[in-house]
Design an enzyme around this catalytic site. Structure first.
Site, PDB file in Angstrom:
ATOM      1  N   LEU A 118       0.863  -1.301   0.127  1.00 40.36           N
ATOM      2  CA  LEU A 118      -0.072  -0.052  -0.173  1.00 40.36           C
ATOM      3  C   LEU A 118       0.930   0.995   0.057  1.00 40.36           C
ATOM      4  O   LEU A 118       0.540   2.231  -0.198  1.00 40.36           O
ATOM      5  CB  LEU A 118      -1.022  -0.026   0.961  1.00 40.36           C
ATOM      6  CG  LEU A 118      -1.971  -1.271   1.323  1.00 40.36           C
ATOM      7  CD1 LEU A 118      -2.651  -1.173   2.780  1.00 40.36           C
ATOM      8  CD2 LEU A 118      -3.031  -0.885   0.169  1.00 40.36           C
ATOM      9  N   GLY A 165       6.763   4.025   4.275  1.00 38.29           N
ATOM     10  CA  GLY A 165       7.567   5.231   4.985  1.00 38.29           C
ATOM     11  C   GLY A 165       8.824   5.310   5.573  1.00 38.29           C
ATOM     12  O   GLY A 165       9.555   4.335   4.801  1.00 38.29           O
ATOM     13  N   TYR A 189      10.409   4.146   7.599  1.00 38.75           N
ATOM     14  CA  TYR A 189      10.991   2.817   8.358  1.00 38.75           C
ATOM     15  C   TYR A 189      10.063   1.736   8.202  1.00 38.75           C
ATOM     16  O   TYR A 189      10.081   0.422   8.977  1.00 38.75           O
ATOM     17  CB  TYR A 189      11.355   3.099   9.821  1.00 38.75           C
ATOM     18  CG  TYR A 189      10.068   3.588  10.895  1.00 38.75           C
ATOM     19  CD1 TYR A 189       9.078   2.687  11.416  1.00 38.75           C
ATOM     20  CD2 TYR A 189       9.815   4.768  11.155  1.00 38.75           C
ATOM     21  CE1 TYR A 189       8.108   3.073  12.143  1.00 38.75           C
ATOM     22  CE2 TYR A 189       8.606   5.462  11.651  1.00 38.75           C
ATOM     23  CZ  TYR A 189       8.021   4.675  12.279  1.00 38.75           C
ATOM     24  OH  TYR A 189       6.759   4.867  13.142  1.00 38.75           O
ATOM     25  N   ASP A 248       2.122  15.953  14.110  1.00 39.31           N
ATOM     26  CA  ASP A 248       2.360  16.028  12.633  1.00 39.31           C
ATOM     27  C   ASP A 248       1.035  15.668  11.996  1.00 39.31           C
ATOM     28  O   ASP A 248       1.082  14.996  10.991  1.00 39.31           O
ATOM     29  CB  ASP A 248       3.450  14.940  12.239  1.00 39.31           C
ATOM     30  CG  ASP A 248       3.936  14.937  10.990  1.00 39.31           C
ATOM     31  OD1 ASP A 248       3.802  16.026  10.284  1.00 39.31           O
ATOM     32  OD2 ASP A 248       4.454  13.988  10.257  1.00 39.31           O
TER      33      ASP A 248
HETATM   34  N1  ATP Z   1      -3.957   1.407   7.542  1.00 38.98           N
HETATM   35  C1  ATP Z   1      -3.601   1.922   6.381  1.00 38.98           C
HETATM   36  N2  ATP Z   1      -4.364   1.437   5.326  1.00 38.98           N
HETATM   37  C2  ATP Z   1      -4.166   1.877   4.183  1.00 38.98           C
HETATM   38  N3  ATP Z   1      -2.894   2.179   3.641  1.00 38.98           N
HETATM   39  C3  ATP Z   1      -2.197   2.549   4.624  1.00 38.98           C
HETATM   40  C4  ATP Z   1      -2.365   2.430   6.140  1.00 38.98           C
HETATM   41  N4  ATP Z   1      -1.399   2.791   6.605  1.00 38.98           N
HETATM   42  C5  ATP Z   1      -0.532   3.347   5.720  1.00 38.98           C
HETATM   43  N5  ATP Z   1      -1.124   3.215   4.711  1.00 38.98           N
HETATM   44  C6  ATP Z   1      -0.406   3.557   3.323  1.00 38.98           C
HETATM   45  O1  ATP Z   1       1.079   3.306   3.502  1.00 38.98           O
HETATM   46  C7  ATP Z   1       1.898   4.458   3.243  1.00 38.98           C
HETATM   47  C8  ATP Z   1       3.133   4.046   4.493  1.00 38.98           C
HETATM   48  O2  ATP Z   1       2.583   4.253   5.543  1.00 38.98           O
HETATM   49  P1  ATP Z   1       3.351   4.562   6.734  1.00 38.98           P
HETATM   50  O3  ATP Z   1       2.627   4.864   7.947  1.00 38.98           O
HETATM   51  O4  ATP Z   1       4.613   3.332   6.970  1.00 38.98           O
HETATM   52  O5  ATP Z   1       4.467   5.807   6.603  1.00 38.98           O
HETATM   53  P2  ATP Z   1       4.052   7.318   6.776  1.00 38.98           P
HETATM   54  O6  ATP Z   1       3.372   7.540   7.904  1.00 38.98           O
HETATM   55  O7  ATP Z   1       3.445   7.617   5.333  1.00 38.98           O
HETATM   56  O8  ATP Z   1       5.706   7.894   6.626  1.00 38.98           O
HETATM   57  P3  ATP Z   1       6.545   7.916   8.029  1.00 38.98           P
HETATM   58  O9  ATP Z   1       6.583   6.625   8.635  1.00 38.98           O
HETATM   59  O10 ATP Z   1       7.786   8.649   7.344  1.00 38.98           O
HETATM   60  O11 ATP Z   1       5.638   9.185   8.910  1.00 38.98           O
HETATM   61  C9  ATP Z   1       1.002   5.626   3.522  1.00 38.98           C
HETATM   62  O12 ATP Z   1       1.543   6.747   2.792  1.00 38.98           O
HETATM   63  C10 ATP Z   1      -0.541   5.292   3.181  1.00 38.98           C
HETATM   64  O13 ATP Z   1      -0.677   5.543   1.884  1.00 38.98           O
END
Ligand code: ATP
Length: 829
Positions: free
Chosen positions: A21, A24, A26, A142
């Site tokens: 999906l 991020g 990490y 954030d």
């Molecule tokens: N619960 C979820 N359902 C659907 N997609 C998700 C979900 N959580 C995250 N994603 C998708 O995965 C991507 C990565 O999410 P993640 O939380 O790992 O990183 P981030 O918050 O975008 O970045 P960082 O960890 O650097 O703050 C997000 O940009 C989102 O598009």
């Protein structure tokens, strides 16, 4: 699912991993199915242990897990719910609600901006959720549309709690002396970072509210309110509350002033004066919202009418995939139950062996995220003269709901108060120039010494050579990436800036008053108009200081590109660009008899400068004083005029058309207005100015409050973006204009190519090299109206084909030209 399955510890083998999906800094997030209940779909966030350790992200992962755990218990619909966590040798796994609607930001990008009803609805959900988060003693830190996900109904869910401040992690930070360097506490994203975090490293619940204000603005406008060309510029905009509602987007409907007012109450620099969530809910915009009716608030967005730009544009992609959200398991804790979305579709399950899941190394997709922002903030603070110690002082984040008492951000004008700061060295200032008693100053506020330069000192690094005679000032200011001139329609600073030359340099007295006028809702129109009341009031208020401040003249320089700066004690400070449409200029005759007037520059929203000639002649030979016979007012308008001329030429290039058979193009000599022309235009402008004055009653009424020694405001020059009003002072003449290097035909063509003017609708017409002597004498540089030169061969052929009505173009451009020239020559014989 059997009861055995429910109780035992989960492992990656309980899930079928489907597509990625996203990822991020990490983690990588996958869509997964529960093997034991295929109707349940989740998102699993997989965090590689090795990567986390290597990248020093342990803290963030721990915070995220603890915070989500804490919040999960209440099952608030606005928060991505954490169901399970487990780990194996390589990875940590967070099983989360699957947000099939994607990021709110994506939706916003698809729509351009949200309709008012959608903005309102999302804002309600955000408020409800943030209130809940805060009630748990958590600050998100954030908040931004990227961190808001949508479920399949279009209900929002806040995610990414990796930088949240909770009682737990805060305590840990305080206990742990060896915690990572202090800059690690700068969190957030440049565009949404609060001024208190920027300026004093303070973060409390109000910081989330600031971000909320930015988000509401973004719903309506499509872009966040503060966005510079780079982070430093963004910070500068935040600290000076420099944002703009642009009604242009709304051809018929204007932005509802109620929203503008609300955002204005949220985007307040002082966190103590910022609107609280409780008061926000009582705001007029939410008049019709029943905050107790959670069902209504938590309707999916697709049920809310009036999507601004239709819903056939792909909005909601993926929301009807017939797959249930994992949250169907959970109770909704008083919130409307999530619908049971069991699909009858057979699932095409591919069972990916968990070990083979690649943990993608972070491809940094968000340049503004924590680490970059952190270093930018450090850099910005350095430039601003805010010491790290000072910023460090209140390192702890409040963990209860009571409002933290945050010292006012240093050097940022407070919304309701005004304080006086001399531009000259404080030791030379009269005692009366100390801050007005009404000003609240924190103990951590820097003194008025060089160690604490004002905002604008950041415009030029102290170490950079700033002597305009030595350095290309233009590139300097550009590289620093900070200009005061931040308005949207002032693009002439960006394109084709001339090599900077000094227009005028002189020793002057500069007196600076930061201020924030109360005024109508933000709009360029309202503020670009001169505000006589404020000027008059300030002059009255600071009159004694203004009289006596002429003790320490500074070397002020006006550059050809409009940049005004001054140098004092070797410290160079960029003040403003006189071409800034938000800048008003006044020539204020303070002592008419002595002809010792003030030039007042009013910079929209936050600053006023008084400039006067020193009463004591400066003979210290500190540097060149050029053009001292031309007064500042004329010189400012000359700078504007030069910029404006330049802009006009460039604009002309965009769309030059021949309406008549012959047209004269500017020649090197002819394009320079004769001095009489200049005077004419100045006279004309002055006439307009006079008209303005007469119609502006406030000038006369207000200035009458001055004592006899003070004359009226005699010159009152507004700041139209287009042209300066060449106001003259007694007995002084305007210098002849110096224009940019002439644009000959090849230069024009090159320029047009450079600027990418290749649209068939705007081919470039230039003079013919082969005109008959007769036509030469008729009009210099005349061209046949059919002559077309363009960087596009297609355009040339097409244009000629249309004009001649023959198929001449088919034989090629050069043949067409010859043909045309021949035809024209014959006509002239
Ligand atoms: N619960 C979820 N359902 C659907 N997609 C998700 C979900 N959580 C995250 N994603 C998708 O995965 C991507 C990565 O999410 P993640 O939380 O790992 O990183 P981030 O918050 O975008 O970045 P960082 O960890 O650097 O703050 C997000 O940009 C989102 O598009």
């Amino acid at each position: 699912m059997s009861s055995k399955n429910l109780t035992r510890k989960r492992s990656p083998h309980d899930f079928v991993f489907k597509q990625e999906l996203g990822h991020g800094s990490y983690s990588t997030v996958y869509k997964v199915f529960d093997k034991h209940s295929v109707n349940h779909v989740y998102a699993i966030k997989v965090c590689s242990k090795a990567h986390i350790i290597k990248e020093n992200k342990v803290k963030y992962v721990t915070i995220e897990k603890n915070t989500l755990n804490l919040l999960a218990r209440a099952c608030h619909p606005g928060i991505v719910r954490l169901y399970y966590t487990f780990h194996d040798e390589e990875n940590l796994y967070f099983v989360l609600d699957y947000a099939s609607g994607g990021e709110l930001l994506q939706l916003l990008h698809k729509m351009g901006r949200f309709s008012e009803s959608w903005s309102l609805h999302f804002s309600c959900q955000l408020i409800d959720t943030i209130e809940f988060i805060h009630s748990k003693g958590i600050i998100h830190r954030d908040l931004k549309p990227e961190n808001v996900l949508l479920n399949r109904f279009g209900r929002l869910m806040i995610t990414d709690f990796g930088t949240a401040a909770t009682p737990l992690n805060q305590q840990k930070q305080e206990d742990d002396q060896n915690e990572s360097p202090r800059c690690s506490s700068f969190v957030g994203t440049a565009e949404y970072v609060s001024p208190e975090l920027l300026l004093s490293n303070q973060c409390d619940f109000a910081s989330d509210i600031w971000a909320l204000g930015c988000i509401i603005f973004q719903f309506i406008m499509g872009v966040p309110p503060f966005r510079g060309k780079n982070e430093l510029q963004t910070f500068e905009k935040i600290a000076s509350l420099d944002y703009l509602w642009n009604n242009q987007h709304y051809s018929s409907n204007k932005i509802d002033p109620v929203i503008i007012k609300l955002v204005q109450k949220i985007l307040v620099l002082n966190p103590q004066e910022r609107l609280t969530l409780t008061n926000m809910k009582k705001d007029e915009w939410f008049d019709k919202v029943d905050w107790n009716n959670k069902d209504h608030i938590w309707r999916g967005i697709w049920q809310v009418s009036e999507p601004a730009y239709g819903s056939s544009n792909g909005v909601g992609n993926g929301i009807n995939n017939g797959i249930s959200s994992g949250s169907t398991n959970g109770s909704t804790g008083g919130f409307p139950p999530r619908q049971n979305l069991i699909s009858n579709k057979p699932l095409h399950v591919i069972d990916t062996p968990i070990r083979s899941i690649p943990i993608t190394k972070q491809k940094k997709k968000k340049p503004t995220k924590v680490s970059n922002t952190t270093s930018s903030i450090v850099e910005w603070r350095k430039k601003l003269g805010i010491s790290l110690q000072q910023a460090q002082v209140p390192s702890s984040v409040p963990i209860n709901n009571s409002k933290l008492v945050v010292p006012s951000p240093p050097l940022v004008p407070q919304p309701t108060s005004t304080y006086l700061r001399p531009a000259v060295s404080p030791r030379l200032m009269p005692s009366s120039t100390t801050p007005s008693p009404s000003v609240k100053r924190s103990t951590s506020q820097p003194s008025l010494s060089k160690a604490a330069p004002s905002h604008d000192d950041l415009y030029r690094p102290a170490s950079s050579p700033d002597d305009p005679n030595i350095t290309d000032h233009n590139s300097n200011s550009h590289n620093n990436n900070i200009t005061v001139n931040t308005t949207t329609n002032n693009n002439y600073n960006d394109i084709h800036r001339p090599k900077t030359m000094v227009l005028k340099q002189d020793y002057v007295n500069i007196f600076e008053i930061p201020f924030k006028p109360d005024g109508p809702p933000m709009s360029l129109e309202s503020y670009s108009k001169i505000n006589n009341d404020i000027i008059t009031e300030l002059v009255s208020k600071f009159r004694p200081e203004l009289k006596s401040f002429s003790k320490s003249p500074v070397l002020s320089t006006l550059f050809k590109d409009g940049t005004l700066s001054y140098k004092n004690d070797g410290f160079s400070k960029h003040m403003v660009n006189v071409g800034d449409p938000d800048l008003s200029m006044y020539d204020f005759e303070f002592y008419e008899q002595k002809n010792d007037g003030f030039l007042i520059l009013e910079k929209y929203k936050y600053k006023i400068w008084f400039i006067s000639l020193p009463t004591i002649p400066v003979t210290n030979g500190l540097g060149p004083i050029v053009n001292s016979d031309e007064n500042w007012v004329d010189c400012f308008f000359r700078a504007r005029q030069i910029m404006d001329e330049h802009k006009t030429v460039i604009n002309k290039l965009k769309n030059v058309h021949l309406d008549e058979p012959f047209m004269a193009l500017p020649s090197p000599i002819e394009s320079r207005p004769s001095s009489s022309n200049v005077n004419d235009s100045i006279k004309e402008s002055a006439a307009i100015s006079r008209k303005t004055q007469i119609s502006d009653k406030s000038v006369n009424t207000k200035t009458s409050t001055f004592t006899e020694s003070t004359s009226q405001v005699v010159r009152n020059v507004s700041s139209p973006p287009s042209f300066g009003n060449g106001v003259k002072r007694n007995g002084q003449k305007n210098s002849p204009l110096t224009l940019q290097p002439p644009l000959s035909s090849p230069a024009m063509v090159n320029q047009s190519k450079k600027m990418g003017y290749r649209s068939p609708s705007s081919p470039i017409y230039v003079r013919s090299p082969t005109l008959s002597p007769q036509s030469q004498s008729m009009k210099k540089y005349a061209v046949p109206n059919n002559m077309v030169i363009s960087s596009s061969r297609y355009e040339v052929l097409n244009a000629l084909k249309q004009n001649s009505g023959t198929n001449v173009a088919s034989s090629g451009a050069s043949a067409a030209f010859k043909n045309l020239q021949k035809k024209k020559m014959n006509q002239h014989k």
